[in-house]
Design a protein around this motif. Structure first.
Motif, mmCIF file in Angstrom:
data_model
loop_
_atom_site.group_PDB
_atom_site.id
_atom_site.type_symbol
_atom_site.label_atom_id
_atom_site.label_comp_id
_atom_site.label_asym_id
_atom_site.label_seq_id
_atom_site.Cartn_x
_atom_site.Cartn_y
_atom_site.Cartn_z
ATOM 1 N N GLU A 169 0.391 -0.875 0.139
ATOM 2 C CA GLU A 169 -0.272 -0.370 -0.209
ATOM 3 C C GLU A 169 1.057 1.353 -0.574
ATOM 4 O OE1 GLU A 169 -3.090 2.570 3.095
ATOM 5 O OE2 GLU A 169 -2.986 0.266 3.294
ATOM 6 N N GLN A 170 1.670 1.354 0.830
ATOM 7 C CA GLN A 170 2.880 2.014 0.848
ATOM 8 C C GLN A 170 3.701 2.694 0.244
ATOM 9 O OE1 GLN A 170 2.584 4.779 3.335
ATOM 10 N NE2 GLN A 170 4.542 5.360 2.626
ATOM 11 N N PHE A 171 4.182 1.407 -1.323
ATOM 12 C CA PHE A 171 5.859 1.499 -1.847
ATOM 13 C C PHE A 171 5.002 1.370 -3.372
ATOM 14 C CE2 PHE A 171 7.364 1.230 1.922
ATOM 15 C CZ PHE A 171 8.503 2.684 2.040
ATOM 16 N N GLY A 172 4.392 0.267 -3.229
ATOM 17 C CA GLY A 172 3.270 -0.242 -4.535
ATOM 18 C C GLY A 172 3.938 -1.377 -5.257
ATOM 19 N N ALA A 173 3.757 -2.810 -5.673
ATOM 20 C CA ALA A 173 4.817 -3.877 -6.146
ATOM 21 C C ALA A 173 6.040 -3.426 -5.187
ATOM 22 C CB ALA A 173 4.778 -3.007 -7.860
ATOM 23 N N ALA A 174 5.798 -4.140 -3.838
ATOM 24 C CA ALA A 174 6.799 -4.250 -3.089
ATOM 25 C C ALA A 174 7.340 -5.553 -2.744
ATOM 26 C CB ALA A 174 6.973 -3.239 -2.037
ATOM 27 N N ARG A 175 6.413 -6.390 -2.681
ATOM 28 C CA ARG A 175 6.835 -8.097 -2.725
ATOM 29 C C ARG A 175 7.961 -8.051 -3.486
ATOM 30 N NH1 ARG A 175 2.999 -10.800 -0.248
ATOM 31 N NH2 ARG A 175 0.741 -9.901 -0.549
ATOM 32 N N ALA A 176 8.472 -8.019 -4.816
ATOM 33 C CA ALA A 176 9.691 -8.694 -5.179
ATOM 34 C C ALA A 176 10.957 -7.547 -4.455
ATOM 35 C CB ALA A 176 9.564 -8.158 -6.057
ATOM 36 N N THR A 177 10.374 -6.448 -3.777
ATOM 37 C CA THR A 177 11.914 -6.334 -3.381
ATOM 38 C C THR A 177 11.830 -6.628 -1.647
ATOM 39 O OG1 THR A 177 11.802 -3.703 -4.343
ATOM 40 C CG2 THR A 177 12.322 -3.641 -2.258
ATOM 41 N N VAL A 178 11.014 -6.762 -1.310
ATOM 42 C CA VAL A 178 10.947 -7.748 -0.019
ATOM 43 C C VAL A 178 11.919 -8.395 -0.126
ATOM 44 C CG1 VAL A 178 9.724 -8.328 1.792
ATOM 45 C CG2 VAL A 178 8.961 -5.758 0.943
ATOM 46 N N LYS A 179 11.351 -9.287 -0.915
ATOM 47 C CA LYS A 179 11.619 -11.006 -1.432
ATOM 48 C C LYS A 179 13.288 -10.792 -1.105
ATOM 49 C CE LYS A 179 11.581 -14.940 -4.264
ATOM 50 N NZ LYS A 179 11.353 -15.847 -5.067
ATOM 51 N N LYS A 180 13.808 -9.876 -1.529
ATOM 52 C CA LYS A 180 15.524 -9.338 -1.823
ATOM 53 C C LYS A 180 16.090 -9.307 -0.472
ATOM 54 C CE LYS A 180 15.292 -7.978 -6.955
ATOM 55 N NZ LYS A 180 15.893 -7.614 -7.825
ATOM 56 N N LEU A 181 15.555 -8.481 -0.008
ATOM 57 C CA LEU A 181 15.844 -7.917 1.219
ATOM 58 C C LEU A 181 15.199 -9.436 2.376
ATOM 59 C CD1 LEU A 181 13.761 -4.599 1.810
ATOM 60 C CD2 LEU A 181 16.356 -4.398 1.006
ATOM 61 N N VAL A 182 14.870 -9.923 2.097
ATOM 62 C CA VAL A 182 14.750 -11.281 2.982
ATOM 63 C C VAL A 182 15.984 -12.645 2.773
ATOM 64 C CG1 VAL A 182 13.480 -13.592 3.432
ATOM 65 C CG2 VAL A 182 12.411 -11.384 3.879
ATOM 66 N N GLU A 183 16.663 -12.202 1.229
ATOM 67 C CA GLU A 183 17.270 -12.673 0.973
ATOM 68 C C GLU A 183 18.483 -12.655 1.158
ATOM 69 O OE1 GLU A 183 16.773 -13.299 -3.463
ATOM 70 O OE2 GLU A 183 15.105 -14.407 -3.666
ATOM 71 N N ARG A 184 18.470 -11.437 1.530
ATOM 72 C CA ARG A 184 19.943 -10.385 1.623
ATOM 73 C C ARG A 184 20.226 -10.843 3.527
ATOM 74 N NH1 ARG A 184 21.346 -4.924 -1.453
ATOM 75 N NH2 ARG A 184 21.230 -6.079 -4.488
ATOM 76 N N GLY A 185 19.547 -11.537 4.315
ATOM 77 C CA GLY A 185 19.280 -11.544 5.193
ATOM 78 C C GLY A 185 18.447 -10.001 6.330
ATOM 79 N N LEU A 186 17.952 -9.099 5.566
ATOM 80 C CA LEU A 186 18.158 -7.351 6.153
ATOM 81 C C LEU A 186 16.747 -7.974 6.378
ATOM 82 C CD1 LEU A 186 19.775 -5.227 3.390
ATOM 83 C CD2 LEU A 186 20.840 -5.888 5.408
ATOM 84 N N LEU A 187 15.451 -8.526 6.197
ATOM 85 C CA LEU A 187 13.981 -9.064 7.173
ATOM 86 C C LEU A 187 13.981 -10.016 6.897
ATOM 87 C CD1 LEU A 187 12.558 -6.574 4.605
ATOM 88 C CD2 LEU A 187 12.848 -5.850 6.309
ATOM 89 N N THR A 188 13.452 -10.507 7.681
ATOM 90 C CA THR A 188 12.622 -11.716 8.106
ATOM 91 C C THR A 188 11.157 -11.714 7.816
ATOM 92 O OG1 THR A 188 12.565 -11.007 10.370
ATOM 93 C CG2 THR A 188 14.942 -12.172 9.685
ATOM 94 N N MET A 189 10.364 -12.671 7.066
ATOM 95 C CA MET A 189 9.419 -12.898 7.447
ATOM 96 C C MET A 189 8.706 -14.266 7.568
ATOM 97 S SD MET A 189 7.004 -13.747 2.906
ATOM 98 C CE MET A 189 7.887 -11.609 2.728
#
Length: 778
Positions: A169-189
């Motif tokens: 909602e905030q950034f639009g089409a954010a899922r792909a970017t979130v996935k990359k941040l998870v892969e880099r260990g910056l976010l956990t899901m």
């Protein structure tokens, strides 16, 4: 000569911007199942689309008429709602398909796409828990992120764990970017169960109605009698179609804190006792959690709250409950007007003066005006409540088309706050050095803090500074796509301390969201004297934090709060975890904050400088509404209004709480100039990427309207323009406008229809929107 062929035809509203419904043949196999309000599957070109039947008739089929394919089960709009939607579409010159989508729930994939703007939600029961994905930031450090990834990571770190849908909602089409941040260990899901509707998350104890004041009692009695008369009129309607009673309209004019909500609650209780349904509209549902809690305390959880937080399945289930009559009270913002309430008898519009009831895009309807229409179509009652009635509603009362009910005193007998003017021409700055925080206001804040009471400071300019200017040549940093100044924000987006983007912050356009960093040198003269100019809520918050280091300060504006974040901030204020609340007009919206004793208006002149004939009215309403936040508890309140123009009549009347005096003065001025409510207006907004093309198109529309103005006997029609719009360019599109004005509704409609017909002759690269009864003229 052959007789004309007659066939059974269905007029179908389709989810496309067509000016009228399309006619389809009704196959014999579908028979009587094709009725107004039913959804049907039909062909449009090579596509199959879902539409809604708005009429069935016998007649000669149009050339190449196609048959309906299927009647869909599960959803059917009530016939009275279909008729209402048709009248709304006709009045506002809106495509019937676009209007009908406002009333439909998400039902299947096809229909969901057609009604994606719908926001009907409630405390739907019996829905199995669903899982949603949440992300949490880790402590890992990464410096080589792209801009969007950096912003998302900063946003999560600032707000803690968040659902991925919030980032979408905030950034639009954010899922792909979130996935990359998870892969880099910056976010956990992780997966969690979806949270319950925030409006029903807490258990609310049932209340007992308080003893009403005499003015409340008189208002309640008048509304109760009108509701009872609607039931009697239904009995009379059995004698013939012309015997049904017309509806009633009330203007409930009560000062801030006079107990208008209690009158609404008693009116709804009467409607329920009589078997009637209720729709209640509020300016913005996210800003009224206290109101929802009061309704739940009185009526339990059998109340539909219309907001934007639940799933399509939950929306659909609630729509069915409303349609089936399982829930008979719906509360929400303007889209609640289209709720399928059974046996509707009462429509309430709280804060009826609020401009948010006018839809500014798509179908440009005014929910206040259409509330009167919908109530009257049922022979029901419409109650318009406000401490500062709009001039249109006040004139309805003065002309006898509405009955005025007055609540002249606060319900708990508190005195109205004392309001004082701070003349910024003569009063110097306080210890902060900023003249917008005068010495008088500074001392008042100190005194309020010493008493352990709360303050609200109102400034209707968000951001850190409203503009950035070169002090050498005067060059103003403007949006390259819009003719507006860029606003400087020290922090990004809906920010907290973790969101800072570099030492220079960022400049943003509030019209198109263009962003840029502050240039180290002026692009025009190369000077390094680039300075911030003016004061926004962000800077005011920072200035107060330096001036009062022990005070707990919160900010309420669009940059820091939306949805349930608003309630979190207000809850902190109510629990006395905040000493000073800084905010835009969001702080004026009817909040009951009993420990607030000081309200400071930082710049009362801002609303008066807008090029709009309603500027004085809006400024007066804002001042009275925000002043009404003070002194609602046991301690008296005071208000300081800072201004460079203390003689302006809007400010003078607001200081005296003299609503009647202001309305008398403003109505006199409007009558002289023949502005609404003594005339009606229609505004054509024209824009194009090519300035000349937009100007020529505006001239073509004005010519069509003037041809109508020269003929006919329905009264005069003024055609103003074409003219450049006050904001001449937005998103690289050049903007012009043509204004129609007439005391005759019929004459105005003919002129608007002439412009509407002329649109077909314009290049397809030109966009035109015709706004009947416009509220905003920018």
């Amino acid at each position: 000569m052959d007789e004309p062929v007659s066939a059974r035809l269905a007029d179908v509203a389709l989810p496309v911007p067509l000016p009228r419904a399309l006619s389809y043949l009704v196959p014999e196999k579908l028979g009587e199942s094709v009725t107004p309000g039913r959804r049907v599957l039909c062909t449009l070109g090579s596509r199959r689309v879902v539409g809604v039947v708005v009429g069935v008739r016998e007649g000669e089929p149009p050339p190449a008429a196609k048959p309906l394919l299927e009647v869909l089960d599960g959803i059917s709009l009530p016939n009275d709602l279909v008729v209402f939607l048709q009248r709304l579409a006709s009045y506002y010159l809106a495509p019937i398909g676009e209007v009908v989508r406002l009333a439909l729930p998400p039902a299947d994939r096809e229909a969901e796409r057609a009604v994606e703007e719908l926001t009907l939600f409630s405390n739907a029961k019996g829905i199995a828990p669903r899982k949603v994905q949440w992300v949490t930031a880790t402590d890992a450090v990464e410096t080589s992120l792209k801009e969007k990834a950096s912003h998302i990571l900063a946003f999560v770190r600032a707000h803690g764990s968040l659902p991925v849908s919030r980032l979408e909602e905030q950034f639009g089409a954010a899922r792909a970017t979130v996935k990359k941040l998870v892969e880099r260990g910056l976010l956990t899901m992780s997966e969690r169960e979806a949270q319950r509707d925030p409006f029903f998350a807490e258990t609310i104890a049932q209340d007992s109605p308080p003893e009403p004041t005499e003015p409340q009692r008189a208002a309640m009695l008048a509304i109760e009698r009108a509701l009872e008369a609607t039931v009697e009129s239904e009995k009379e309607s059995d004698k013939g179609p012309d015997s049904k009673r017309a509806g009633s309209t009330f203007l409930l004019h009560g000062v801030t804190g006079s107990g208008k909500t209690e009158v609404y609650l008693r009116a709804i209780a009467t409607a329920k006792k009589l078997g009637k349904g209720t729709i209640m509209l509020v300016p913005e549902i996210a800003l009224t959690p206290q109101l929802v809690n009061r309704f739940r305390a009185r009526f339990g959880d059998e109340v539909a709250v219309l907001h934007s937080a639940l799933t399509a399945r939950e929306r659909f289930d609630m729509w069915k409950r409303l349609s089936a009559g399982e829930v008979d009270v719906a509360i929400g913002a303007r889209s609640a007007l289209f709720a399928p309430i059974r046996n509707l008898g009462l429509v309430i519009v709280d804060e009826e003066h609020d401009s948010s009831f006018k839809q500014e895009e798509g179908v440009r309807y005014h929910a206040r005006d259409m509330s009167i229409l919908r109530a009257h179509m049922h022979g029901g009652v419409c109650v318009l409540g406000s401490a500062t009635p709009s001039l249109e509603t006040e004139q309805l009362a003065r002309s006898g088309k509405a009955q005025k009910l007055a609540l002249p005193d606060r319900a708990r007998a508190q005195e109205m706050p004392k309001v004082s003017i701070v003349d910024l021409r003569n009063i110097g700055a306080g210890p902060t050095g900023d003249r917008k925080l005068s010495i008088l206001l500074h001392r008042a804040i100190e005194e309020t803090l010493a008493k352990k009471e709360q303050s609200i400071l109102f400034l209707n300019r968000r951001g850190f500074a409203p503009s950035v200017r070169c002090e050498s040549c005067g060059e103003l940093s403007s949006c390259p796509q819009c003719t507006v100044a860029l606003t400087f924000h020290k922090k990004y987006g809906r920010a907290t301390e973790a969101d800072e983007i570099g030492p220079n912050g960022i400049m943003r356009c509030h019209w198109c969201d263009y962003e840029a960093k502050v240039p180290p040198r002026c692009p025009k003269c190369s000077s390094d004297r680039v300075a911030l100019e003016g004061l926004g809520t962000e800077k005011l918050e920072a200035t107060l934090a330096e001036a009062f280091p022990t005070a707990r300060i919160a900010r309420l504006d669009r940059d820091v709060a939306s949805g349930k974040d608003v309630e979190k901030i207000l809850a902190r204020v109510r629990s006395r975890e905040v000493d000073i609340l800084v905010g835009t007009q969001m702080v004026t919206k009817g909040h009951d904050l009993p420990h607030v004793t000081l309200v400071g208006v930082i710049n009362a002149d801002a609303a008066l400088s807008i090029p709009d004939f309603r500027a004085s009215e809006r400024a007066f309403q804002l001042l009275v509404q925000v002043a009404g936040r003070a002194g609602r508890g046991d301690s008296p309140g005071r208000v300081l209004v800072q201004t460079y123009n203390p003689e302006h009549h809007a400010i003078q009347f607001a200081v005296r709480h003299d609503v009647h005096g202001f309305i008398d003065r403003e109505l006199r001025d409007r009558r002289e100039l023949m502005y609404p409510p003594f005339s009606r207006m229609a505004l054509a907004r024209i824009d194009s990427l090519d300035e000349g093309e937009a100007q020529n198109a505006a001239a073509e529309l004005a010519k069509a309207a003037r041809e109508v103005a020269r003929t006919g006997e329905l009264g005069s029609l003024d055609v103003l323009g074409p003219a450049v719009a006050p904001i001449a360019k937005v998103r690289n599109r050049f903007r012009f406008r043509v204004m129609l004005r007439s005391a005759s509704r019929e004459r105005l409609r003919l002129g608007a229809l002439a412009m509407h017909g002329a649109i077909a002759r314009l290049p397809r690269t030109v966009r035109v929107a015709i706004d009947v009864d416009p509220v905003g003229l920018l």
